[in-house]
Design a protein around this motif. Structure first.
Motif, mmCIF file in Angstrom:
data_model
loop_
_atom_site.group_PDB
_atom_site.id
_atom_site.type_symbol
_atom_site.label_atom_id
_atom_site.label_comp_id
_atom_site.label_asym_id
_atom_site.label_seq_id
_atom_site.Cartn_x
_atom_site.Cartn_y
_atom_site.Cartn_z
ATOM 1 N N GLY A 75 -1.932 6.608 -5.007
ATOM 2 C CA GLY A 75 -2.666 6.992 -3.544
ATOM 3 C C GLY A 75 -2.921 5.532 -3.011
ATOM 4 N N TRP A 76 -2.955 5.717 -1.615
ATOM 5 C CA TRP A 76 -3.264 4.712 -0.784
ATOM 6 C C TRP A 76 -4.467 4.129 -0.663
ATOM 7 C CZ3 TRP A 76 -6.910 4.134 2.890
ATOM 8 C CH2 TRP A 76 -7.192 5.419 3.502
ATOM 9 N N ALA A 77 -5.442 4.840 -1.020
ATOM 10 C CA ALA A 77 -6.981 4.492 -1.046
ATOM 11 C C ALA A 77 -7.269 3.510 -2.321
ATOM 12 C CB ALA A 77 -8.059 5.459 -0.985
ATOM 13 N N ASP A 78 -7.028 4.222 -3.375
ATOM 14 C CA ASP A 78 -6.907 3.453 -4.756
ATOM 15 C C ASP A 78 -5.957 2.061 -4.535
ATOM 16 O OD1 ASP A 78 -8.779 4.991 -5.587
ATOM 17 O OD2 ASP A 78 -7.409 6.307 -6.719
ATOM 18 N N GLY A 79 -5.044 2.155 -4.063
ATOM 19 C CA GLY A 79 -3.959 0.998 -4.179
ATOM 20 C C GLY A 79 -4.511 0.120 -3.042
ATOM 21 N N THR A 80 -5.280 0.452 -2.074
ATOM 22 C CA THR A 80 -5.879 -0.716 -1.280
ATOM 23 C C THR A 80 -6.855 -1.365 -1.791
ATOM 24 O OG1 THR A 80 -5.391 0.638 0.791
ATOM 25 C CG2 THR A 80 -7.185 -0.809 0.932
ATOM 26 N N VAL B 243 1.070 -1.026 -0.025
ATOM 27 C CA VAL B 243 -0.005 -0.276 0.044
ATOM 28 C C VAL B 243 0.918 1.208 0.121
ATOM 29 C CG1 VAL B 243 -1.874 1.330 1.133
ATOM 30 C CG2 VAL B 243 -1.752 -1.417 1.221
ATOM 31 N N PRO B 244 0.798 1.963 -0.994
ATOM 32 C CA PRO B 244 1.831 3.177 -1.301
ATOM 33 C C PRO B 244 1.619 4.290 -0.004
ATOM 34 C CG PRO B 244 0.262 3.388 -2.814
ATOM 35 C CD PRO B 244 -0.181 1.764 -2.148
ATOM 36 N N GLY B 245 2.739 4.669 0.555
ATOM 37 C CA GLY B 245 2.264 5.447 1.942
ATOM 38 C C GLY B 245 3.570 6.514 1.917
ATOM 39 N N GLY B 246 4.526 6.456 0.842
ATOM 40 C CA GLY B 246 5.974 7.274 1.206
ATOM 41 C C GLY B 246 5.617 8.470 0.170
ATOM 42 N N SER B 247 6.680 9.201 0.052
ATOM 43 C CA SER B 247 6.682 10.303 -0.994
ATOM 44 C C SER B 247 6.842 9.929 -2.425
ATOM 45 C CB SER B 247 7.548 10.890 -0.536
ATOM 46 O OG SER B 247 9.048 10.534 -0.550
ATOM 47 N N THR B 248 7.523 8.877 -2.641
ATOM 48 C CA THR B 248 7.500 8.457 -4.124
ATOM 49 C C THR B 248 6.937 7.269 -4.434
ATOM 50 O OG1 THR B 248 9.590 9.862 -4.068
ATOM 51 C CG2 THR B 248 9.261 8.341 -5.846
ATOM 52 N N ASN B 249 7.038 6.032 -3.633
ATOM 53 C CA ASN B 249 6.570 4.847 -3.829
ATOM 54 C C ASN B 249 6.921 4.293 -5.228
ATOM 55 O OD1 ASN B 249 4.897 5.057 -1.349
ATOM 56 N ND2 ASN B 249 3.921 6.737 -2.579
ATOM 57 N N VAL B 250 8.108 4.170 -5.639
ATOM 58 C CA VAL B 250 8.819 3.687 -6.903
ATOM 59 C C VAL B 250 8.236 2.254 -7.288
ATOM 60 C CG1 VAL B 250 10.734 3.264 -8.440
ATOM 61 C CG2 VAL B 250 10.679 5.192 -7.010
ATOM 62 N N VAL C 24 23.420 -9.762 -8.075
ATOM 63 C CA VAL C 24 22.989 -11.125 -8.623
ATOM 64 C C VAL C 24 21.452 -10.932 -8.894
ATOM 65 C CG1 VAL C 24 22.312 -13.518 -8.074
ATOM 66 C CG2 VAL C 24 24.568 -12.587 -7.295
ATOM 67 N N SER C 25 20.937 -11.450 -10.116
ATOM 68 C CA SER C 25 19.405 -11.436 -10.245
ATOM 69 C C SER C 25 19.195 -12.748 -9.714
ATOM 70 C CB SER C 25 19.388 -11.286 -11.727
ATOM 71 O OG SER C 25 17.777 -11.316 -12.045
ATOM 72 N N VAL C 26 17.947 -12.332 -9.097
ATOM 73 C CA VAL C 26 17.187 -13.549 -8.201
ATOM 74 C C VAL C 26 16.128 -13.671 -8.910
ATOM 75 C CG1 VAL C 26 16.327 -14.781 -6.115
ATOM 76 C CG2 VAL C 26 18.227 -13.092 -6.215
ATOM 77 N N PRO C 27 15.669 -14.682 -10.004
ATOM 78 C CA PRO C 27 14.536 -15.131 -10.720
ATOM 79 C C PRO C 27 13.391 -15.788 -9.980
ATOM 80 C CG PRO C 27 15.966 -16.454 -11.303
ATOM 81 C CD PRO C 27 16.694 -15.875 -10.424
ATOM 82 N N SER C 28 11.928 -15.450 -10.038
ATOM 83 C CA SER C 28 10.883 -15.881 -9.658
ATOM 84 C C SER C 28 10.982 -15.733 -7.963
ATOM 85 C CB SER C 28 10.767 -17.529 -9.811
ATOM 86 O OG SER C 28 10.572 -17.546 -11.161
ATOM 87 N N ALA C 29 11.429 -14.833 -7.409
ATOM 88 C CA ALA C 29 11.707 -14.491 -6.016
ATOM 89 C C ALA C 29 10.625 -14.166 -5.238
ATOM 90 C CB ALA C 29 12.722 -13.457 -5.969
ATOM 91 N N LEU C 30 9.428 -13.583 -5.838
ATOM 92 C CA LEU C 30 8.417 -12.876 -4.839
ATOM 93 C C LEU C 30 7.237 -12.692 -5.667
ATOM 94 C CD1 LEU C 30 8.388 -11.718 -1.873
ATOM 95 C CD2 LEU C 30 8.448 -9.563 -3.204
ATOM 96 N N ARG C 31 6.053 -13.412 -4.962
ATOM 97 C CA ARG C 31 4.657 -13.206 -5.301
ATOM 98 C C ARG C 31 4.299 -11.861 -4.744
ATOM 99 N NH1 ARG C 31 1.155 -16.662 -3.240
ATOM 100 N NH2 ARG C 31 2.690 -17.383 -1.706
ATOM 101 N N VAL C 32 3.548 -10.685 -5.608
ATOM 102 C CA VAL C 32 3.218 -9.844 -5.190
ATOM 103 C C VAL C 32 1.715 -9.426 -5.702
ATOM 104 C CG1 VAL C 32 3.682 -7.105 -5.480
ATOM 105 C CG2 VAL C 32 5.227 -8.782 -5.489
ATOM 106 N N ILE C 33 1.069 -9.016 -4.932
ATOM 107 C CA ILE C 33 -0.621 -8.864 -5.046
ATOM 108 C C ILE C 33 -0.705 -7.454 -5.820
ATOM 109 C CG2 ILE C 33 -2.998 -8.760 -3.995
ATOM 110 C CD1 ILE C 33 -1.708 -11.251 -3.558
ATOM 111 N N CYS C 34 -1.290 -7.509 -7.016
ATOM 112 C CA CYS C 34 -1.325 -6.433 -7.640
ATOM 113 C C CYS C 34 -2.415 -6.510 -8.811
ATOM 114 C CB CYS C 34 -0.023 -5.983 -8.375
ATOM 115 S SG CYS C 34 0.752 -7.079 -9.677
#
Length: 316
Positions: A115-120, A98-105, A306-316
């Motif tokens: 925005g945090w509301a739409d991101g939620t 949930v983006p809550g910082g100043s840039t949220n790259v 090092v590049s780490v493939p298939s490292a993480l599942r992200v809800i998006c």
């Protein structure tokens, strides 16, 4: 579904009221535990403990620094990884940001609303639909990063900005531009570039003044504008690299102008770029500023990437 919400109470884009609304919204979809970070590095401890306890999703509310800490907690959770087969993405809890910082790259690179509301709202839909994306990560020595790392000029700029924020300044595009100008004009590495790039099976590349590493595009944002020195960088590929051979004021100013006005097209004989790298090492003849995901981490003289493939599942 069990979830941990890691909240940075100092996140610049949220208030206590907005945090309360987020908690109620998440509680409607998951069995939620909420923890507030108390110090730098605390999100790493919380995320690691969550992974070891079998939590299904770790949600972060904060900026890119909070995300980076949580990712490092997940990726270094021994109890979650022991004895399990397959890539890390399918052995670990998913991550929701949930983006809550100043840039949220990181969140914006994933295509999440700013925005945090739409991101939620997007995250809630993803949790209910079981929707996720598997991404690669970068690793610098023993520390993981989600979107960028740097040695030299860009990290020195981050250091200047963090010092200014400790003095009470607000993080703005103007603050970064002033820090960049100050570093370019006063930096000590213009005449004697200290960095050398080493790649397996390739000749070394000496005489580099700064190195920027990307795990995705863009590299960062200036307000709403993406800054994209390696536009082909992707969460689905290896690491991309941009280096400047010298940091002469004229050449550096030209590159900054190219990035600002023709995003993704830095060029010239002093520009060196590589795409989709599995691993490489940057060595310096003297200590250099070092940053990961926009956080200054001190000085280094050697970093193995090092590049780490298939490292993480992200809800998006």
């Amino acid at each position: 579904m069990r979830a941990l919400l890691v909240v940075n109470p100092r996140a610049t884009a949220t208030t206590q009221r907005s945090r309360d609304i987020l908690v109620r919204a998440l509680e409607s979809a998951v069995d939620l535990t909420v923890r507030y970070t108390e110090r730098r590095g605390h999100a790493t401890t919380l995320a690691r403990a969550a992974a070891e306890s079998g939590v299904d999703v770790v949600v972060t509310l904060g900026g890119d620094g909070t995300v980076n800490e949580a990712v490092n907690g997940l990726m270094t959770a021994p109890a979650a990884l022991a004895g399990l087969a397959g890539p890390p993405a399918f052995r670990l809890p998913a991550l929701a940001v949930v983006p809550g910082g100043s840039t949220n790259v990181f969140a914006r690179a994933l295509g999440l609303p700013r925005g945090w509301a739409d991101g939620t709202s997007v995250i809630l839909d993803g949790l209910r639909d079981g929707r996720h994306r598997v991404i690669s990560l970068g690793r610098a020595d023993d520390r993981y990063f989600t979107f960028t790392a740097g040695l030299g000029l860009d990290a020195a700029v981050v250091r200047r900005v963090e010092q200014a924020r400790l003095r009470g300044r607000t993080s703005t595009p103007g603050l970064y531009l002033r820090a960049l100008a100050g570093q370019v004009f006063t930096g000590a590495d213009r005449a004697d570039p200290p960095l050398t790039l080493e790649r397996p099976g390739e000749s070394s590349e000496p005489g580099l003044g700064t190195v920027i590493v990307q795990n995705t595009a863009p590299w960062t944002y200036v307000g709403d504008r993406p800054v994209d020195p390696n536009p082909d960088a992707s969460f689905d590929l290896g690491l991309d690299l941009l280096a400047l051979r010298r940091l002469k004021v004229s050449a550096t100013a030209r590159t900054v102008t190219q990035l600002a006005w023709r995003s993704g097209d830095p060029h010239g004989k002093h520009v060196f770029r590589l795409h989709d790298l599995a691993e490489f090492t940057v060595v310096s003849s003297r200590p250099q500023a070092f940053q990961l995901d926009g956080d200054y981490l001190g000085e280094r003289q050697k970093v193995h990437f090092v590049s780490v493939p298939s490292a993480l599942r992200v809800i998006c």
